[in-house]
Scaffold this active site. Structure first.
Site: not given
Lengths: 367, 367
Positions: B145, B315, B214, B348-349
């Protein structure tokens, strides 16, 4: 064009899915075109989350054209020379139909005393409106996005009331990601100290929170490709005249930042934050299968209406798979259904924008 | 595991892309494993937006394991029996390296007087750290990232400093959609009245705004499929013991709502809102091609390093097309590059989660 803006008080209290009843329900609506003597040419048009009854008339707050001018009018795909179009503002909203900003029986705004409503509750109010108007059976119910949810809900719960059901860029249920985006918007509103647990009427509204909520939603309405094509990484010209340079500060350097800020702040002039809470909640609660014992096909058992579903290939909010899921259920229920995925670059907002193929589908299905 | 938490003051002021210099720059970092006598086994590990130097050691605030425990340690893919791993906290952050919460020369926190920094500025601080540590040439620079952006920036701007470049789930530039999501987070923070133009140190922090920021970011870190698999439309059990029922209110009815609220509020305990502003700005400014005359291949002209890029099929924040874009530029520059798109459901994680195929790629590339 020449709309008939109207409003009426429903004759009876409205029973709600949450168990309460809503007394003295006002429904604001607009009509276009003339109702045939036999009442056979009525189309119920259902608006989306932040839409309203001003389909094809100037918006009284923004002064902008109606949200579906391109689709509704004389000679247009929803031809008001042929059809009598009725577009009601959903309950829970803020453009004249009863919602959290309306007066409760004690003369003060409901605010958060307004009951949590569902999509079916909105449609129940629409049906009560049709009863008053003497329209037993619609030529069609039509809606995009949340409007499509209402169209599906009407087809499932009042199947005798419509001959055709046109559902554009919609879904039969909100996904976890859909709920997540709405929840972040609600938290943004509720985090705004001006929200005051919803009791802000007469004072300052929680515009900052509502603006952030709108920014989040707006990103989901556009495809990544559309944002890239429209803005890419283009920089704004600087106030001092410098062409497209980074400020090394926190001004809106990128055009996309400026655009989103504008979308957010513009929205607060025309929309009520509590309405945003209630309507997003209704959408998140929407799960047509769950309402009908868990099997979506059962929602449409015995329907005689013809259905048309339209999705857009760039819509990542309610992707094609969601429409296909509904189509499979309709097939299982033996319903007459046509389905098309249209190619359009704009994302979810394609249903509002210039997509000639959509015009043809709408016109053909209503013919 | 046994980390060496350290911090040092850079000997010289740090020149910044914005034109300013940053004096008295502290860099907090952790090291793992032993540096070889010839200095040939050092790996620079670059963390993501909200990451820190606690790669494989207990986080001092949350008490949770390090963010890449599964990847870094004795016998693990980044094998600390073989390699000397250095992970610096980026400047602009809040875990020990100089950032907006640090004291300026007048003894007060910088707050918004902190200069806007870039990804290259972060890497410039890393390189200054390596200079102090006497590490001329890295075995590898590794990052996922925003960490991948730093790895690319080091490869482009200090090509002689590394033999290998491993870039996971990253991009060479932020898209309009990426910028949009960051901007909405920044607006949420700045809309929080506790933000006070950044001067909240010593008082209440803008936790509500940071929490909303967040939540927004967290939705983008997970795939729609992952959210559906993890939460779907599952309801929370109610405080009164009712199993999974709707409240017809605004509590967190859905598990995904509760999860996002928890992610948002938990984050505020460990992260500084101004750091969030500065680091997201640095990411939005990142465009490696633009830094090198507009052609990405020129950023890598004459590189002798070996590159490896990894993307994940789920992602949607930095999709595979972004990695492929970098690979094409590296090909055009004649660089040695391998590329793999891994299948993983988490979005993405995925780079932080249990993806055994990633372990094998990392281990193989570093061997």
């Amino acid at each position: 064009m020449n709309a008939q803006p109207q409003s009426l008080l429903l004759p009876d209290p409205l029973p709600l899915d949450g168990g309460a009843e809503l007394a003295r329900v006002e429904v604001a609506y607009e009509t276009y075109g003339t109702l045939a003597d036999d009442g056979s040419n009525a189309i119920l048009l259902c608006h989306a989350l932040t839409g309203d009854q001003h389909v094809a008339s100037v918006h009284p707050v923004t002064g902008k054209p109606g949200w579906w001018e391109r689709m509704v009018g004389p000679g247009k795909p929803i031809d008001t020379d042929r059809f009598h179009v009725i577009c009601p503002n959903v309950i829970g909203s803020c453009m004249g139909s009863t919602g959290p900003a309306s007066e409760a029986s004690d003369g003060r705004p409901y605010a958060m005393r307004f009951p949590v409503i569902t999509i079916r509750d909105m449609v129940r109010a629409h049906v009560a409106l049709l009863d008053v108007l003497g329209i037993d059976r619609l030529h069609a119910v039509v809606g995009g996005s949340m409007g499509g949810m209402q169209a599906l809900s009407l087809a499932a719960n009042w199947p005798e009331r419509t001959e055709r059901v046109l559902v554009i860029a919609s879904t039969s249920r909100h996904s976890a990601q859909n709920i997540g985006f709405h929840e972040l918007g609600r938290q943004a509103i509720m985090a705004d100290p001006r929200w005051q647990d919803g009791d802000y009427y007469g004072g300052e509204a929680p515009d900052s929170g509502l603006s952030v909520a709108r920014m989040a939603a707006h990103i989901t309405y556009l495809s990544e490709e559309a944002l890239t094509a429209k803005f890419g990484r283009n920089l704004q010209d600087r106030p001092d005249g410098t062409k497209g340079a980074k400020s090394f500060g926190f001004d809106a350097d990128f055009q996309v930042e400026s655009y989103l800020r504008y979308q957010g702040s513009g929205f607060t002039r025309r929309f009520d934050a509590n309405s945003y809470l209630y309507i997003t909640r209704a959408m998140d609660y929407f799960d047509l299968a769950e309402e009908h014992g868990g099997r979506l096909a059962d929602a449409f058992a015995g329907t005689t209406a013809r259905f048309c579903l339209v999705s857009f290939d760039s819509d990542w909010l309610y992707p094609t798979s969601e429409s296909r899921h509904v189509v499979h259920a309709l097939n299982a229920a033996g319903a007459a259904v046509s389905f098309v995925e249209l190619s359009a670059p704009h994302g979810h907002d394609s249903f509002l924008l210039d997509v000639p193929a959509l015009d043809r589908v709408v016109q053909g299905f209503l013919a």
